[in-house]
Motif scaffolding. Structure first.
Motif: not given
Ligand code: SF4
Ligand SMILES: Cc1ncc(C[n+]2csc(CCOP(=O)(O)OP(=O)(O)O)c2C)c(N)n1
Ligand SMILES: Cc1ncc(C[n+]2csc(CCOP(=O)(O)OP(=O)(O)O)c2C)c(N)n1
Ligand code: SF4
Ligand SMILES: [Mg+2]
Ligand SMILES: [Mg+2]
Lengths: 351, 608, 608, 351
Positions: A218-221, A33-34, A68, A39, A140, C46, A144, A37
């Protein structure tokens, strides 16, 4: 993904649990995962809870859907069987698995897309059937894995990364679970390990459908300003109604809590969950009242966390189905197949 | 004189209580030792619409549906005109003469029994008056057809055992009709039933009942299903027999679990979850359910999970004709789900085989670690058939396939869930919870390597996919072999059939023989096809493929999987929702061969 | 010297910002007038996993994927070993020489640029240091490959228009790499890009972008979808272009509605509901969605409702390889749903055709009143292709098919929704709300007569089903005709292909010509197949059918629908998830013909 | 089924509505349901409501799933288009239809099997989207068309015809609709035409998602003693919290109600619904409170009916989607297709 082998040696100084295992023994493959994250923190909390509960990992089954969040069972309890099923349909697979063998512990991990959209019907019916499992939603507010669409748990006031507005109200899965009759319902936050780990432990000791809605950013989105599922927002708006501490059944209770604000509830395995009332108006045993309270507070923008509802009197699926004690998957030809005489009697009846 | 060889049809209103009287009539003939084939032709509604019950009586054992009604019991004013029209010239029309009816035909014989009047005079409760009309016409028939009255009376006593005070009025009603007939008509008619021993040790049972029972004997413990006609009674039968045979005597607890799921996706999900966990689990559905289950079927194919699925086919596409029969889900089941998938299918042709294929289906699903779909249909599932008694081989256990226990795991170096250890394409599996250290793996529908690890390496995935093809080839050698019927010296033409068509084939062959046409016949029992299937086709110049669908789906499957020239295979198709008749088969073959064709009543519905 | 003819591959970590730098590189070459084919090979995750970007540069216009990497830009330590191994002998390896790396191969040339060091020295913010590494290697490449630096710089300015203060540091990073290369290496290398006019008026665009745009020009107003790779960008493109082109200027309101549905069943349900109600509506999905939509597809087939569905195929079965390409849903789409069903399929082979088939797809769906499925794939949908510009014929309106308005209804005696008035099998429909008294009917998936009335008369239903077959025959005459490629005097062998395979076919034919093998080629563009398709096959002794799936699904469809001897059709299959190459096609044909085969890098993944 | 042609002559004495139509003009084909089926009364109530509302029938679209209940649209409004879709999926079809043309009135008819089981997810999301429609569930606690299995709305205490026990709690669809944010939620009884007709009229005048859970007994499979969905049980246990009378917008209000117990709420078409408080503790504008009240009463075995929740402030789907005023299906080539110049500009941008 498992392409990077993780060295699994036992550090001599790692603490051991009653089974003589270390936390490492409860870990899984390396997360893909990112970085950051939410999770991953939930996975860590599950590891911690299983370690502390002295669960034999191979007696746990990990169930998930797609997303994710649903990938994470690969990242904990590598000695457990896992089933990464199809999107939104983990509840049915877990129900079937449970019917086949109720002697394992079931940990279902899902996402808000997986549960609140495509899987909403299956979720509701797993609750209604009181499937004996821990069902964790790593919530989240976004999809994701498919790169950041709004999910159905995204609050109406929560805006997207590019400022997109959300026209729809969020589905509150914890409130849903209460209304649908889940016997253990909690909400927590991936950033709040102290709250989450005891909740997971209590949930795993509860017999029946235990639901934990974990806000897991969700750190990315979906971790920007304007999002109500960001670390910052949740930290600032969290309101814990009931603190829950898990007390193993061997431990005696030491009276270090203020009188009146503490309730001990005995779980099915004789362990207890010690509830600390943090919100005077809140009664986690009153289904309709709890619901009203949560809805009212959430309407004000608060994120209500803690043990929200607990009913140790409800029966779980296997009892409802009046099944024999032995797991069905342990029965053999002798127990299951009537003999030729029984068949002949049926033949006679059909003449 | 038509002795033990006729078709009688009852035209009723559904919900009026006719079903049990009609069934009683059919069963009585069966009890007299004469083979019967009753068929319910019912509407997709609960009460008030036309419903028919057709019974073919035939002591030669020709029990396929047959055109031409020798006697019509016309009780429904709604359908009166077409019911009258359907009587074969020279046939009989039995009707309720309480009401005056114009009967325009002079080529049929009418028998008016004032059923309403008789019952109104005898009974006082409205519901009784209504119900007993049905029993009264059965009474009349016992006289008209010269049936053994003691058998019928005895059956009533059996039926109401426990509710003994119902016996007398029922017998009363029976005699009401019987006595009227004896008094006013020249009994018996030239249609008669004579006690025989043509039934032998056979039983009278519905296919779905047999399938449910088969699951009990197969050791199935979990059933997850969603109601849908005509599959509902599979789950109901399983439940009924489990209650008889699977309650733990000491505790009264159940050695089974039956879940009415929230829909078909959940039903198959539960069945898959239970099978994954080492219980034998199944589901039953019909067309719309098949469509909804297809994502899960793909998962089970690719993740190699056993599951048994009964598809009781009905008229498609879409909601279609939910109370009519077809064999039109062949392609959608054989290749269910996106991507390259193939599924094992079994084609039972009578209730005995529904039972056997339930038992064998679980063995196959677990041996092959893949879904197995039993392709029954409404005609087979929901009608009673005269069929061989059920048997099991008590010396045989269940074939649970390649499952490693803790000891076996201890012995191997590294467990690989998807390794082809034996060269047959079938890997080894473990149940969850088996061993504290070894054998755990991740079941997934994503691409994986031989150790169940996630991979995005397309070459590895292609290797797994090729092994799955190889496994499917192995399946050819273990599925039920085709059965060969008529075999004529030097025949250059063959006929392939499957499922419920089987019951009409011998009669059709007889009709063709009358025209000097001789075909070798083969009944398919499974997909994938074994080598024998291909050999049969290749050893004939022309092969007719008889199916109950529009598009010749089995023919497509044969061409596709055996790599045969389709020119060899001539489609014989019927898809009007009623079971295919011998006459239809024979006539279409005659037509194809350019020969004169006997008149058939089915008008133009069978195509190509 | 490889001028305007090479393959360069970038190995990165996903989420590290490489994608835009790589795209910039490819687009710059395109801007220099040289055709390019960039391909993203990305993981189903991702951030943090290996991802590749492969660019084929070819001014002859051979833009299919090609084995053999002429230059590898190896930025990812995770995948280092296989990246190094993949470089063709004599090729180049560009790497970040900040870190010391063992390079075991002596048959390749290495170019070390200390990218990390350079960027760390120049930039201070960690995220910038990371991002600009990517821009810096593009800078190095401009020198190494002798690219037009002004073009690249100009593109940066374009890209950051509005965020002007980002331009300078980007150009800075570019020059950092460029200057290092100029200083330390003999620039240019023997791989070079030279300004050309080989691109002509072509554009560089993704298939999904084109499809979404096509829907705008087709007049689609409703899109209902559920996110799934690789189809998500169809809906996103539709949204983007709608925002540009479909906002009512006076009010700022939308002349469209896009719903992210709760799942695929709901997505197609919404699209069907909207089409029923007279709006052009579509959905887009991939394999798992197709399985979930199959019940609704059967309804639309049987109730005769138009709907357009984009299936952007990915690696199946089940969740499979979600970020890899395949053409493996042919059978499951052609015969989607239980019962006798057939669906119209379109096979676009480049983005221009994605656009055209969106436009034409709606016309066909409404003309034929049935689902139309556009069978794209991940390679086409999610990669940028050098393709002909989009065109529409402004003189043509939308073909809304046979829809009666209130005036027309007034003129007819009795409206029959399912009457075949014109003899082409296509009935007339009405939109809800059209007329106060006439034309209302009940749309249903249950069996119905010509007046849309419910019927349980199997003969009537069979008649409707036969008309549907007839309608499908009509479809053959209106769907896009096949396109004939190479046509050699007297060739006895042919080749059939479709979809994205097309881009590799001319090159493969060239390779075969080198071995004196000449094939006529035909590209399928639609199912059902028109007569020309059958004629093409019949006029050759042997026809190769090239597909990107395991089971030869298109071949099955050809055999089945044209009634041809499968022996004529030789399957050429590739299903490892990467786009099929010319070499694969040529070699498999050579192998089949027993000829010597040139070395191919794809090792054993293509079967049969 | 339509095999029996129903004579459609206008009796000279039949009352006419403002459109000059009689009730007959709003009828449909003859019902093929069981004699006495509750569903037929619901059809009659719909006919009555449409007649009284002066709705032009052809501007109504009838949507349904599969089941006895879902068949009923054939039995009313024969001049309206109808769409009998697939089991449980009416909400999505109705949503799509609504997007295409919001100028029609949509009446969705479903069953408890159709909505609470297979269609639960679609139902929830149609509510969440505030699709502008009247959604009626003809709730009989059973699967009528498939012959009497328990449905998910069957109460735990309710036993089957043959005495079968039900191990599971009922899903209360009205409570669900409230929690999911439906802006008009009512419960009624097929046997109570006086309550049902005004509710349908108000619902049809409401803009947004209007839900009516109509207890509609299945005389064939679920009308026995022991069933909580029988005519008798509902009659005996009905508790109406809010009476609702529909007032057309032309009518002035005559003050014949007791002060304080009556609230007038103006609907979107300027008609009003007059709410009569029959249960003092009940406030139909308080979402969380209403929910609590209903849950508490239902737990005591009461069947809470009446207008349960009303929010005239919520926006409906089309507004949320910010769509143009004209129905999308009325736009032609000129409005929808940009010209070649626009396309050429796009081509240029892609070079
Ligand atoms: S996209 Fe969001 S939910 Fe998926 S692994 Fe990355 S941070 Fe976590
Ligand atoms: C049937 C199906 N539809 C769509 C998808 C694509 N898909 C994969 S994950 C996902 C959503 C995941 O969102 P969520 O459950 O919230 O998990 P997260 O990634 O946010 O943890 C979707 C739509 C799929 N795999 N299968
Ligand atoms: C996909 C699918 N599954 C199952 C069925 C069979 N089926 C028809 S109606 C029905 C249930 C109807 O129950 P409900 O919605 O409560 O309606 P009622 O008949 O009680 O009014 C079912 C399961 C179907 N038609 N389609
Ligand atoms: S079965 Fe029940 S729901 Fe269906 S029509 Fe009869 S009474 Fe009504
Ligand atoms: Mg999520
Ligand atoms: Mg119902």
């Amino acid at each position: 993904m498992t392409y990077i082998a993780k060295p699994k040696f036992h550090h001599p100084k790692l603490p051991l649990n009653d089974l003589g295992l270390t936390r490492r023994d409860y870990e899984g493959a390396m997360s893909t995962l990112c970085a950051g994250c939410g999770h991953d923190s939930v996975s860590a909390a599950i590891v911690e809870a299983c370690f502390e509960l002295n669960l034999p990992a191979h007696r746990v089954a990990k169930m998930s859907g797609i997303g994710c969040s649903s990938k994470t069972p690969t990242y904990f309890l590598s000695k457990s069987h896992g089933f990464n099923s199809v999107h939104g349909r983990m509840p049915s697979v877990a129900t079937g698995a449970n019917l086949a063998n109720n002697s394992l512990k079931y940990i279902g991990v899902s996402g808000d897309g997986d549960t609140a959209s495509i899987g909403f019907g299956q979720f509701a019916h797993a609750v209604r059937r009181q499937v004996d499992m821990l069902y964790v939603v790593e919530n989240n507010g976004t999809y994701g894995l498919t790169k950041g669409q709004f999910s159905a748990t995204n609050d109406r006031v929560s805006v997207g990364r590019k400022g997109q507005k959300n026209a729809f109200d969020a589905i509150d899965l914890a409130a849903m679970a209460i209304q649908l009759g889940a016997s253990f319902v909690a909400r927590s936050f991936s950033g709040d390990k102290d709250q989450l780990v005891p909740l997971i432990k209590a949930a795993l000791s509860h017999k029946g459908f235990a639901f934990i809605d974990v806000i897991s950013p969700c750190v990315t989105f979906n971790n920007h300003i304007g999002s109500t599922k960001s670390f910052e927002f949740v930290r600032d708006h969290e309101h814990t109604v009931t603190g829950a501490d898990y007390v193993p059944h061997r431990e005696t209770i030491t009276a270090d809590y203020e009188e009146g604000s503490v309730i001990d509830v005995t779980l099915h395995d004789q362990s207890r969950v010690r509830l600390r009332k943090l919100d005077a108006g809140y009664d986690p045993s009153d289904q309709a009242g709890a619901l009203q309270h949560i809805m009212a507070r959430q309407a004000k923008g608060e994120v209500v966390t803690g043990l929200l509802y607990l009913d140790t009197g409800e029966t779980e699926l296997k009892e409802k189905m009046e099944m024999v004690a032995a797991p069905l998957n342990s029965l053999g030809v002798a127990e299951l197949r009537p003999d030729m005489a029984a068949l002949e009697k049926i033949n006679v009846g059909l003449r | 004189m038509r002795v033990n060889d006729f078709v009688i049809k009852f035209a009723n209103v559904n919900g009026s209580g006719s079903a049990s009287a009609n069934a009683l009539f059919a069963k009585a003939i069966f009890r007299m030792g004469v083979p019967v084939a009753p068929k319910n032709i019912f509407p997709s509604n609960i009460q008030g619409l036309p419903t028919w019950f057709e019974v073919r009586v035939n002591d030669k054992g020709y029990l396929g549906r047959r055109e031409g009604i020798d006697m019509m019991v016309a009780m429904n004013p709604q359908s009166w005109d077409r019911d009258v029209a359907e009587v074969a010239p020279g046939g009989y029309l039995l009707y309720d003469s309480t009401f005056i009816r114009e009967i325009e035909r002079d080529d049929i014989k009418t028998i008016g029994v004032p059923l309403t009047k008789l019952c109104n005079e005898r009974f006082t409760i409205p519901r009784e008056r209504q119900l007993f009309k049905n029993v009264a016409y059965v009474g009349a028939l016992t006289a008209l057809l010269d049936m053994d009255f003691e058998v019928v009376k005895g059956m009533l006593s059996e039926q109401f055992r426990g509710k003994d005070k119902l016996i007398a009025p029922n017998v009363d009603a029976l005699e009401l009709g019987r006595n009227y007939a004896l008094k006013y008509f020249d009994c018996p008619l030239d249609i008669q039933v004579v006690t025989s021993d043509a039934v032998g040790d056979r039983i009278l049972v519905e296919g779905n009942d047999a399938a449910g029972l088969g699951c009990v004997f197969a050791g199935a413990t979990v059933a997850a299903w969603y109601p849908i006609t005509p599959s509902t009674s599979v789950a109901e039968a399983f439940e009924k027999y489990c209650h008889q045979l699977r309650i733990e005597p000491e505790t009264g607890k159940k050695k089974f679990a039956i879940v009415q799921a929230e829909d078909e996706l959940a039903a198959i999900g539960m069945a898959i979850g239970a099978n994954w966990n080492g219980a034998r689990a199944f589901t039953a559905t019909s067309g719309p359910g098949i469509s909804l289950m297809s994502e899960f079927l793909g998962l089970a194919y690719f993740a190699e999970l056993p599951v048994l699925l009964f598809n009781i086919q009905r008229g498609g596409p879409s909601t279609g004709m939910p109370t009519r029969t077809q064999q039109s889900d062949i392609i959608s089941c054989a290749y269910a789900s996106h991507g390259d998938t193939k599924h094992v299918l079994l084609f039972p042709s009578d209730p005995t085989e529904c039972f056997d294929f339930a038992v064998r289906g679980f063995d196959l699903a677990e041996r092959l670690q893949t879904p197995v779909i039993v392709m029954s249909d409404l005609d087979l599932g929901m009608n009673e058939w005269t069929t061989k008694p059920f048997k099991i081989d008590e010396t045989m256990g269940f074939d649970r396939g390649k499952v490693l226990n803790a000891e076996q795991l201890d012995e191997i170096e590294r467990f690989g869930r998807y390794l082809d250890v034996d060269g047959d394409g079938i890997p080894y599996r473990t149940y969850p919870g088996t061993h504290p250290e070894k054998g755990a793996f991740f079941t997934r529908g994503t691409s994986h390597d031989e150790y169940a690890g996630y991979t995005e390496d397309g070459t590895v995935n292609a290797r797994v996919m090729l092994r799955l093809s190889h496994k499917f080839n192995t399946a050819k050698t273990v599925v039920p072999a085709p059965e060969f019927g008529q075999k004529t010296q030097g025949a250059t033409m063959g006929l392939i059939h499957f499922g419920t068509t089987a019951v009409s084939v011998p009669e059709a062959m007889g009709m063709l023989a009358d025209s000097q046409i001789h075909l070798d016949t083969m009944r398919l029992r499974a997909f994938p096809f074994s080598q024998e299937v291909e050999d049969f086709i290749l050893s004939h110049d022309k092969v007719f493929v008889v199916e109950q669908n529009r598009d010749g789906q089995m023919r497509s499957l044969l061409v596709n999987e055996c790599g045969l020239d389709p020119a060899r295979l001539v489609p014989i198709l019927n898809f009007d929702g009623s079971p295919i008749t011998a006459r239809t088969i024979a006539n279409m073959i005659l037509e194809h061969l350019g020969q004169a064709v006997e008149d058939r009543s089915a008008d133009g519905v069978a195509a190509e």
